[in-house]
Every structure is written in structure tokens, then in C-alpha cells.
Write a protein that holds these residues in place. Structure first.
Motif, PDB file in Angstrom:
ATOM      1  N   ILE B 157       1.319  -0.959  -0.227  1.00 29.78           N
ATOM      2  CA  ILE B 157       0.414   0.032   0.382  1.00 29.78           C
ATOM      3  C   ILE B 157       0.877   1.223  -0.239  1.00 29.78           C
ATOM      4  CG2 ILE B 157      -0.203   0.256   2.470  1.00 29.78           C
ATOM      5  CD1 ILE B 157      -3.067   0.298   1.983  1.00 29.78           C
ATOM      6  N   GLN B 158       0.614   1.603  -1.029  1.00 30.76           N
ATOM      7  CA  GLN B 158       1.275   3.267  -1.235  1.00 30.76           C
ATOM      8  C   GLN B 158       0.973   4.938  -0.213  1.00 30.76           C
ATOM      9  OE1 GLN B 158       4.153   3.733  -4.377  1.00 30.76           O
ATOM     10  NE2 GLN B 158       3.835   2.283  -4.835  1.00 30.76           N
ATOM     11  N   GLY B 159       1.692   5.486  -0.125  1.00 27.32           N
ATOM     12  CA  GLY B 159       1.111   6.732   0.721  1.00 27.32           C
ATOM     13  C   GLY B 159       1.543   7.596  -1.117  1.00 27.32           C
ATOM     14  N   ILE B 160       0.486   8.327  -1.484  1.00 24.26           N
ATOM     15  CA  ILE B 160       0.513   9.464  -2.592  1.00 24.26           C
ATOM     16  C   ILE B 160      -0.071  10.888  -2.452  1.00 24.26           C
ATOM     17  CG2 ILE B 160      -1.366   8.436  -4.073  1.00 24.26           C
ATOM     18  CD1 ILE B 160       0.603   8.958  -6.372  1.00 24.26           C
ATOM     19  N   TYR B 161       0.587  11.874  -2.826  1.00 25.24           N
ATOM     20  CA  TYR B 161       0.224  13.201  -2.391  1.00 25.24           C
ATOM     21  C   TYR B 161      -0.723  12.831  -3.607  1.00 25.24           C
ATOM     22  CZ  TYR B 161       2.052  14.857   1.545  1.00 25.24           C
ATOM     23  OH  TYR B 161       2.136  15.196   2.849  1.00 25.24           O
ATOM     24  N   VAL B 162      -2.256  13.001  -3.872  1.00 22.87           N
ATOM     25  CA  VAL B 162      -2.509  13.488  -5.461  1.00 22.87           C
ATOM     26  C   VAL B 162      -3.340  14.818  -5.788  1.00 22.87           C
ATOM     27  CG1 VAL B 162      -5.121  12.820  -6.115  1.00 22.87           C
ATOM     28  CG2 VAL B 162      -4.009  10.864  -4.482  1.00 22.87           C
ATOM     29  N   PRO B 163      -3.167  15.597  -6.837  1.00 20.54           N
ATOM     30  CA  PRO B 163      -2.981  16.180  -7.078  1.00 20.54           C
ATOM     31  C   PRO B 163      -5.039  16.793  -7.175  1.00 20.54           C
ATOM     32  CG  PRO B 163      -2.466  16.081  -8.997  1.00 20.54           C
ATOM     33  CD  PRO B 163      -2.579  14.210  -8.374  1.00 20.54           C
ATOM     34  N   PHE B 164      -4.847  18.282  -6.281  1.00 22.14           N
ATOM     35  CA  PHE B 164      -7.040  18.448  -6.323  1.00 22.14           C
ATOM     36  C   PHE B 164      -6.847  19.689  -6.825  1.00 22.14           C
ATOM     37  CE2 PHE B 164      -7.129  14.645  -4.316  1.00 22.14           C
ATOM     38  CZ  PHE B 164      -8.455  14.549  -4.319  1.00 22.14           C
ATOM     39  N   TRP B 165      -7.803  20.147  -8.269  1.00 14.53           N
ATOM     40  CA  TRP B 165      -8.269  22.251  -8.127  1.00 14.53           C
ATOM     41  C   TRP B 165      -8.765  21.685  -7.196  1.00 14.53           C
ATOM     42  CZ3 TRP B 165      -4.720  23.688 -10.595  1.00 14.53           C
ATOM     43  CH2 TRP B 165      -3.891  23.294 -11.954  1.00 14.53           C
ATOM     44  N   LEU B 166      -8.827  22.796  -6.237  1.00 13.08           N
ATOM     45  CA  LEU B 166      -9.256  23.576  -5.258  1.00 13.08           C
ATOM     46  C   LEU B 166     -10.436  24.928  -5.728  1.00 13.08           C
ATOM     47  CD1 LEU B 166      -7.770  22.938  -2.086  1.00 13.08           C
ATOM     48  CD2 LEU B 166      -9.410  21.539  -2.857  1.00 13.08           C
ATOM     49  N   PHE B 167     -11.664  24.835  -5.701  1.00 13.36           N
ATOM     50  CA  PHE B 167     -11.911  25.910  -6.459  1.00 13.36           C
ATOM     51  C   PHE B 167     -13.468  26.727  -5.500  1.00 13.36           C
ATOM     52  CE2 PHE B 167     -11.640  23.106  -9.287  1.00 13.36           C
ATOM     53  CZ  PHE B 167     -11.741  23.473 -10.764  1.00 13.36           C
ATOM     54  N   ASP B 168     -12.676  27.940  -4.813  1.00 17.49           N
ATOM     55  CA  ASP B 168     -13.412  28.479  -3.950  1.00 17.49           C
ATOM     56  C   ASP B 168     -14.896  29.940  -4.994  1.00 17.49           C
ATOM     57  OD1 ASP B 168     -11.920  28.537  -1.495  1.00 17.49           O
ATOM     58  OD2 ASP B 168     -10.442  28.934  -2.249  1.00 17.49           O
ATOM     59  N   CYS B 169     -15.387  29.990  -4.207  1.00 13.85           N
ATOM     60  CA  CYS B 169     -16.504  30.992  -5.734  1.00 13.85           C
ATOM     61  C   CYS B 169     -17.700  31.130  -4.397  1.00 13.85           C
ATOM     62  CB  CYS B 169     -17.077  30.240  -6.315  1.00 13.85           C
ATOM     63  SG  CYS B 169     -18.042  28.994  -6.283  1.00 13.85           S
ATOM     64  N   ASP B 170     -18.640  32.693  -4.419  1.00 10.37           N
ATOM     65  CA  ASP B 170     -19.342  32.809  -3.925  1.00 10.37           C
ATOM     66  C   ASP B 170     -20.447  32.722  -5.108  1.00 10.37           C
ATOM     67  OD1 ASP B 170     -18.083  33.682  -2.403  1.00 10.37           O
ATOM     68  OD2 ASP B 170     -18.269  35.606  -2.177  1.00 10.37           O
ATOM     69  N   THR B 171     -21.694  32.415  -4.168  1.00 12.63           N
ATOM     70  CA  THR B 171     -22.690  31.975  -5.817  1.00 12.63           C
ATOM     71  C   THR B 171     -24.292  33.150  -5.653  1.00 12.63           C
ATOM     72  OG1 THR B 171     -23.436  30.137  -4.498  1.00 12.63           O
ATOM     73  CG2 THR B 171     -22.164  29.765  -6.194  1.00 12.63           C
ATOM     74  N   ASP B 172     -24.250  33.063  -6.611  1.00  8.56           N
ATOM     75  CA  ASP B 172     -25.722  34.437  -7.035  1.00  8.56           C
ATOM     76  C   ASP B 172     -26.753  33.512  -6.969  1.00  8.56           C
ATOM     77  OD1 ASP B 172     -27.745  36.076  -6.000  1.00  8.56           O
ATOM     78  OD2 ASP B 172     -26.893  37.029  -7.677  1.00  8.56           O
ATOM     79  N   SER B 173     -27.607  32.696  -6.982  1.00 11.73           N
ATOM     80  CA  SER B 173     -28.556  32.038  -7.868  1.00 11.73           C
ATOM     81  C   SER B 173     -30.008  31.963  -6.928  1.00 11.73           C
ATOM     82  CB  SER B 173     -28.284  30.537  -6.658  1.00 11.73           C
ATOM     83  OG  SER B 173     -27.135  30.011  -6.725  1.00 11.73           O
ATOM     84  N   ASN B 174     -30.560  31.205  -8.749  1.00 13.69           N
ATOM     85  CA  ASN B 174     -31.900  31.635  -8.898  1.00 13.69           C
ATOM     86  C   ASN B 174     -32.735  30.626  -9.691  1.00 13.69           C
ATOM     87  OD1 ASN B 174     -34.902  32.583  -9.357  1.00 13.69           O
ATOM     88  ND2 ASN B 174     -33.862  33.774  -9.878  1.00 13.69           N
ATOM     89  N   ILE B 175     -33.428  29.781  -8.705  1.00 11.96           N
ATOM     90  CA  ILE B 175     -33.712  27.987  -8.645  1.00 11.96           C
ATOM     91  C   ILE B 175     -35.223  27.950  -8.891  1.00 11.96           C
ATOM     92  CG2 ILE B 175     -33.696  25.881  -8.409  1.00 11.96           C
ATOM     93  CD1 ILE B 175     -30.664  26.870  -8.463  1.00 11.96           C
ATOM     94  N   SER B 176     -35.918  27.731  -9.771  1.00  7.50           N
ATOM     95  CA  SER B 176     -37.294  27.400 -10.105  1.00  7.50           C
ATOM     96  C   SER B 176     -37.204  25.804  -9.771  1.00  7.50           C
ATOM     97  CB  SER B 176     -38.019  28.377 -11.057  1.00  7.50           C
ATOM     98  OG  SER B 176     -37.637  27.660 -12.019  1.00  7.50           O
ATOM     99  N   TYR B 177     -38.825  25.524 -10.003  1.00  6.23           N
ATOM    100  CA  TYR B 177     -38.909  24.260  -9.218  1.00  6.23           C
ATOM    101  C   TYR B 177     -40.330  23.878  -9.039  1.00  6.23           C
ATOM    102  CZ  TYR B 177     -35.520  24.303  -5.654  1.00  6.23           C
ATOM    103  OH  TYR B 177     -33.974  24.215  -5.063  1.00  6.23           O
ATOM    104  N   ASN B 178     -41.211  22.672 -10.240  1.00  4.29           N
ATOM    105  CA  ASN B 178     -42.582  22.734 -10.421  1.00  4.29           C
ATOM    106  C   ASN B 178     -42.608  21.996  -9.219  1.00  4.29           C
ATOM    107  OD1 ASN B 178     -43.556  23.854 -12.612  1.00  4.29           O
ATOM    108  ND2 ASN B 178     -41.935  21.780 -13.801  1.00  4.29           N
ATOM    109  N   ALA B 179     -43.545  21.948  -8.354  1.00  3.70           N
ATOM    110  CA  ALA B 179     -44.175  21.498  -7.390  1.00  3.70           C
ATOM    111  C   ALA B 179     -45.795  21.528  -7.155  1.00  3.70           C
ATOM    112  CB  ALA B 179     -43.119  22.130  -5.933  1.00  3.70           C
ATOM    113  N   THR B 180     -45.820  20.298  -6.432  1.00  8.47           N
ATOM    114  CA  THR B 180     -47.292  19.700  -6.639  1.00  8.47           C
ATOM    115  C   THR B 180     -47.728  19.382  -5.195  1.00  8.47           C
ATOM    116  OG1 THR B 180     -46.840  17.205  -7.298  1.00  8.47           O
ATOM    117  CG2 THR B 180     -47.452  19.228  -8.383  1.00  8.47           C
TER     118      THR B 180
END
Lengths: 272, 362
Positions: B157-180
């Protein structure tokens, strides 16, 4: 005063003694086919069956067919009263309660009545009379009288046998047919197989713990979630309707029903 | 003069004003709406037609930071001739085995085109911890082939450093849903089901910190997501000394290629968060979702993973453990013989019990 009491006692004495003496003395027909719905051999077969049942269970069993029962009653009696009086007047019934039952079928109005007297009400209670006659009526509707009566006697035997064993059938102790039994065991085994499959599939899915994460909610900055607007807008409605299935009971098909009579008898009747 | 055409929320056809009913009516499906409802409905949908999901570009020429003098020279590159996997180690660590395909021969390789990572989370779990976790993972697994564990060289078993991209952000969202909402009632003849349809709209913002996306094609994304989350409190600026004793994977998925995946995870999270505020409905389905990113920032980090790729009966099985938190995941082989005999055993056993119960009940 004394005279009146004597008179009443005399009448009672005559009434009580006359009927039982007649009952034990003469042989009574148990299949009375006045309407001529049965062939001679069918009649014999049914009579034999009835004799066997009477020997084994000591309850009187009568099948009576008439062309039109109202001819016998001067219009004053209903089917139930006619069946009851035929049973009583002809001295049917065993023991002091005249235990037994009569099935009356009147062809012209397609009326039927199953009148039950005395201890037979315990063996064939509401549940029993419904069970037995529902199955019979299916045949009578198709004019299969011999078959209907024969099935009636077979079903009756089921109930008499259960009564004889001390466990009469009823709502709390329903009849279990082979088909019903197979169904129960089928369900039991089917459910077991499904359960076993769920367990082994659960074990199988436990073998793979590498599951993707479609969301990233662990990375939401604490307290950063704010709603700036929310709106719930009603648009429209639609309504659907489905017919509720009707249960086919004898009461709806023939207007039958149980009633208790003057002599403590029960029964069930209607049209076929 | 242009005429705005209003669409029927029920079927999408054009709506016309019905003068008798004083309502908007759909000639196609027959549904009627209040004028105000239709107006709001169309406004809500229009407000969502905006561009979305823009990230700042990650400068792939130099990364966010540059190597210090001599830093890159202390690293060694290796390539696996079997699977093509490229790995990196510091000068003191010799790579002896390919961590991706279990091939025991890896070749030294010219190290080039590797950017200096911004951050690293150092290993906290030891090799012994990883081996114990592997054994623990095999415990109580009745479907595991009998000799699987004995046949594994879990010391590899091996220890390995895996490269990751880390994404930081603020979001401004508008979501609509169909509901019943559904109501049912019945009279003596019919059972009625009334379905009320709603358009739900939620707008708001939420900030994300360091959403990780695996930057290595050699590492299965599913596995890398499964060992999440990492605790970023322990993340430090990258220094080559952290590589000592471990290998590192050289990223081959650049930041741009990782964005769609990050976007998808962020969008799903926002939809779920907003969805949690929609209460009291029988069904809720996303109709439109518009997630706009603000201050999207990408950084590059090496995150610690213990990994074992192992061959069993011709198939490669991967096990991975979060080198920081110890979360262990993997797919174990299944003995189908055991699977079917357990199934048969349970079926017979339950059937016997159920039949006995049925017998007593009847």
C-alpha cells in the motif's frame, strides 16, 4: 278463571305432544322437488348426500323447490316465513330446538331462502350462510340447480364438520380453502425470497464503499447561505376521478339478508 | 408593436385572454389562469435567463506561485512503462512500484511541466493505519472470497499526494421548481385526486470554500470523492519537504478541464440547499436553475491518499484511504458462489419460518 287456565294448558299440551309424535313417526322427504328442477337420479344423489350428513352431524337438512311459493301463502307471507312454516309444519328438525335448515327455491320469482333453526345457527352463522349461499347462487343464476344444490351440501358439510370439532367457522375463524392456503404459502415464500434477495444485495452493495458525491455541501462556508427572495406561485389544479370498485355481495345482487324470526331461527335469502 | 406571448405553465402552448372568464385561457389544454399568475410566472422564468458559472482562469504557465530556486531540482520524476502513469518523488524517495497499475518496474523520467502546488495537507495516517484499515474493511464481509485477504500484499500500500484543484466561489442563484400538492377524497362512487401545481422560486447566495476536483486521470474520480472530505484547517503552504517518503501524482487534468465537474457539484449543492427551503409539497422538481459564480478562484493542492491497486483473478481492485482522516473506501471482489449459497440459505430459512407462521395463523 280456573277454566281458562285449564283451556290454555290443554291447548299447549296438544301442541307440544302432537308435533314430535308426528315427527318421529313418519319418514320425511329431504329433497322436495315440487318445481321439477331435478332429474330422478339427481334427486337420489342429493338425498343420499343429505342422509349421510344427517347421520354424521344430527342436523336436519331439507331442500325444497316450488314453482311459486306465493301460491301456498295466500300472498301474506314472505319467502322467509314460507320456508320457516314449511319446515315447522312438516315436523322437520331434530332435538328440542328442531335444529336443522331448509333451503327453499321458488322458480317464478327466482326467490330463495335458507332458513336455519336451533343449534344449526351455531354451525351455520351469518358468515356461514353467506359463504355457502354465495357460492351456490353462482350456479342457480345459470339454472344449474343440481350442481348448485350439490355444492351447497358440500359447503354445508365443511361447516358442520367444523362445528362438530368444536371450532365452528365464523368471521374470526374463516374457511381456508386449498387455493387460499396455496396463496398464503405462496406469499410467505415469495416474501422470504424477496427478503433474502434484499439482504444479499445489501451485502453486495456493502462490498463497494467507493460512492461518488454529486454535491459539495461539506464545502459551504458556514452561515453564508442567505435567501434573498422566495415565491410560491399557485398555477392551476387538475382533478381526476376513478370509480371505486364495487364488492359483489349477495345483498347487492339479490337483495338478501339475514333476519331473525319468531322461533329464534336465522337465515338468508334473496333473488337469484 | 411587439406583443409578448405568454406561455401556458401547464403545456407550454400560447395563452389567450378569455373575455368571458376574464382569465388567461389555454386553447390547447383548456387550463385557465389568473392574469396576475401568468405575469408572475413569466417574470420568474425570464429572471433566470442570465449567463452563469464563470471562473477566473488559473494561470497554467506558472501556477499561482513559482518554484523557489533549487526546489524543483530536489524532485525526481518517474514513468510507468505499463500504464503511462507519471509520478513524482523527492530525491530521497525511490519509487519502486506503480501505484496505479501495480506494475513493479517504474522508470526515471525527466520532470517537466509541473507547477508548484499552492497547498498541501500533510499525511497524518501512517502505512500501518492504512493496512489496519484495509484488514478492518475486509472484516465481516461474508461475500469476500475466502483466500482474498491472504493473497494480498497489503504491505505494498502506498502513500501518494494526489493533485486536486480547489474551487472557491460565492454564488448568486435563482432556482425554480415545479411543485405539486395532492389532495384525495371520495364519495360513494368515485375516488378524487386533485393536484395543485405551483411554480416555486428561490433566490439567494451561498459561498463555497475549496471544492476539490481530482486533477489526475489516473485516480478514479469516484474514489477521490468517496474519501472526501478533507479538513482544510490543517492545510499548509506547499513545501517540497512534505514529499519526503511519499510519492506525488503529476496532474494531467488541468484546471479548466476540472471546472465542469466543480460546477456540477456546486450547482447540485445549491439546488439541494434551496430545495430544503421548499416545504409542504408532495413533489418538487427543478425546473430551471441559474447559478452565477462570483469571485471564482482556483488553487492547486496536493492531498494525501493511501492507495492500493491490486490484481485479483485478472481484475484490478482499488482501495483508497484519506491520508488525513483515515476514511477508507474500495471495492472488494465478490464470491458468487457465496452470494448464491447465502441467498439460497436465507430463502429457505425465511420460507420455513414464514410458512410455519402462516400455518399457525390459518
Amino acid at each position: 278463571m280456573k277454566k281458562r287456565v285449564m283451556f290454555v294448558l290443554m291447548v299447549l299440551f296438544l301442541f307440544v305432544t302432537a308435533v314430535p309424535v308426528g315427527a318421529s313417526a313418519e319418514y320425511r322427504e329431504r329433497v322436495v322437488d315440487r318445481a321439477g328442477l331435478l332429474s330422478e337420479s339427481e334427486e337420489e344423489e342429493l338425498a343420499e348426500k343429505i342422509d349421510d350428513l344427517i347421520d354424521n352431524y344430527n342436523m336436519d337438512i331439507v331442500i325444497l323447490t316450488v314453482g311459486d311459493y306465493t301460491q301456498y301463502t295466500n300472498g301474506g307471507m314472505g319467502a322467509r316465513e314460507f320456508a320457516r312454516s314449511y319446515y315447522a309444519d312438516n315436523g322437520y328438525g331434530f332435538d328440542e330446538e328442531n335444529s336443522g335448515m331448509i333451503l327453499m327455491v321458488s322458480l317464478i320469482g327466482r326467490d330463495w331462502y335458507m332458513y336455519i333453526e336451533g343449534e344449526a345457527n351455531v354451525a351455520v352463522n351469518d358468515y356461514g350462510s353467506e359463504y355457502i349461499t354465495d357460492r351456490m347462487l353462482e350456479k342457480l343464476k345459470d339454472d344449474k340447480f343440481a350442481e348448485g344444490f350439490s355444492g351447497y351440501l358440500d359447503d354445508l358439510e365443511l361447516f358442520l364438520k367444523a362445528y362438530d370439532k368444536g371450532k365452528p367457522y365464523g368471521d374470526d375463524h374463516p374457511v381456508v380453502t386449498t387455493a387460499k392456503m396455496l396463496k398464503y404459502f405462496g406469499i410467505a415464500i415469495g416474501a422470504s425470497i424477496v427478503l433474502a434477495l434484499i439482504i444479499v444485495l445489501g451485502m453486495k452493495s456493502g462490498m463497494n464503499t467507493a460512492k461518488p458525491r454529486p454535491a459539495a455541501r461539506e464545502y459551504v462556508k458556514q452561515g453564508s447561505f442567505v435567501l434573498t427572495s422566495q415565491q410560491d406561485l399557485y398555477l392551476y389544479s387538475n382533478t381526476t376521478k376513478t370509480a371505486i370498485p364495487k364488492s359483489s355481495s349477495s345483498s347487492s345482487s339479490g337483495g338478501g339478508g339475514r333476519s331473525s324470526g319468531s322461533r329464534g331461527g336465522g337465515g338468508r335469502g334473496g333473488k337469484f | 408593436m411587439s406583443v409578448t406571448e405568454y406561455k401556458c405553465p401547464c403545456c407550454g402552448a400560447g395563452l389567450k385572454f378569455s373575455s368571458e372568464a376574464q382569465q388567461m385561457a389555454c386553447e390547447y389544454c383548456g387550463t385557465r389562469f389568473d392574469v396576475e399568475t401568468v405575469k408572475q410566472y413569466n417574470e420568474t422564468l425570464q429572471s433566470q435567463e442570465q449567463p452563469e458559472m464563470q471562473w477566473e482562469t488559473y494561470d497554467t504557465e506558472s501556477g499561482n506561485g513559482n518554484w523557489k530556486e533549487g526546489e524543483q531540482e530536489s524532485l525526481r520524476g518517474y514513468i510507468c512503462p505499463s500504464c503511462g502513469g507519471e509520478i513524482v518523488g523527492d530525491a530521497t524517495t525511490a519509487a519502486t512500484k506503480c501505484p496505479y497499475c501495480d506494475n513493479p518496474a517504474v522508470m526515471p523520467n525527466q520532470l517537466s511541466g509541473m507547477f508548484k502546488p499552492d497547498y498541501v495537507i500533510p499525511f497524518k495516517k501512517s502505512k500501518q493505519d492504512a493496512q489496519d484499515a484495509f484488514r478492518q474493511n475486509c472484516k465481516g464481509k461474508y461475500l469476500l472470497p475466502k483466500f482474498f485477504l491472504q493473497q494480498q500484499r497489503i504491505e505494498s500500500i502506498q502513500g501518494i499526494y494526489v493533485p486536486f484543484w480547489l474551487f472557491d466561489c460565492d454564488t448568486d442563484s435563482n432556482i425554480s421548481y415545479n411543485a405539486t400538492k395532492v389532495h384525495t377524497w371520495s364519495d360513494s362512487n368515485y375516488r378524487y385526486t386533485k393536484t395543485d401545481h405551483f411554480l416555486i422560486n428561490r433566490a439567494g447566495g451561498v459561498d463555497f470554500e475549496k471544492v476539490p476536483v481530482d486533477g489526475s486521470t489516473k485516480m478514479d474520480d469516484t474514489y477521490m470523492e468517496a474519501i472526501e472530505p478533507y479538513r482544510y484547517e490543517e492545510m499548509v503552504d506547499f513545501e517540497t519537504m512534505y514529499l519526503s517518503g511519499y510519492l506525488a501524482d503529476k496532474y494531467d487534468v488541468d484546471a479548466d478541464a476540472g471546472k465542469p465537474h466543480a460546477n456540477q457539484r456546486i450547482r447540485t449543492s445549491v439546488e439541494q440547499l434551496m430545495r430544503d427551503t421548499v416545504k409542504g409539497y408532495a413533489t418538487v422538481n427543478v425546473k430551471n436553475s441559474n447559478v452565477r459564480l462570483k469571485q471564482g478562484k482556483v488553487s492547486y493542492a496536493l492531498l494525501p491518499v493511501w492507495i492500493l491497486n491490486t490484481n485479483y483473478q485478472g481484475k484490478l481492485y482499488t482501495f483508497a484511504m484519506n491520508g488525513q482522516t483515515g476514511k477508507f473506501v474500495g471495492e472488494l471482489p465478490i464470491s458468487w458462489k457465496r452470494f448464491w449459497s447465502l441467498f439460497a440459505g436465507f430463502s429457505v430459512g425465511f420460507s420455513a419460518i414464514a410458512s410455519a407462521i402462516a400455518w399457525f395463523l390459518l
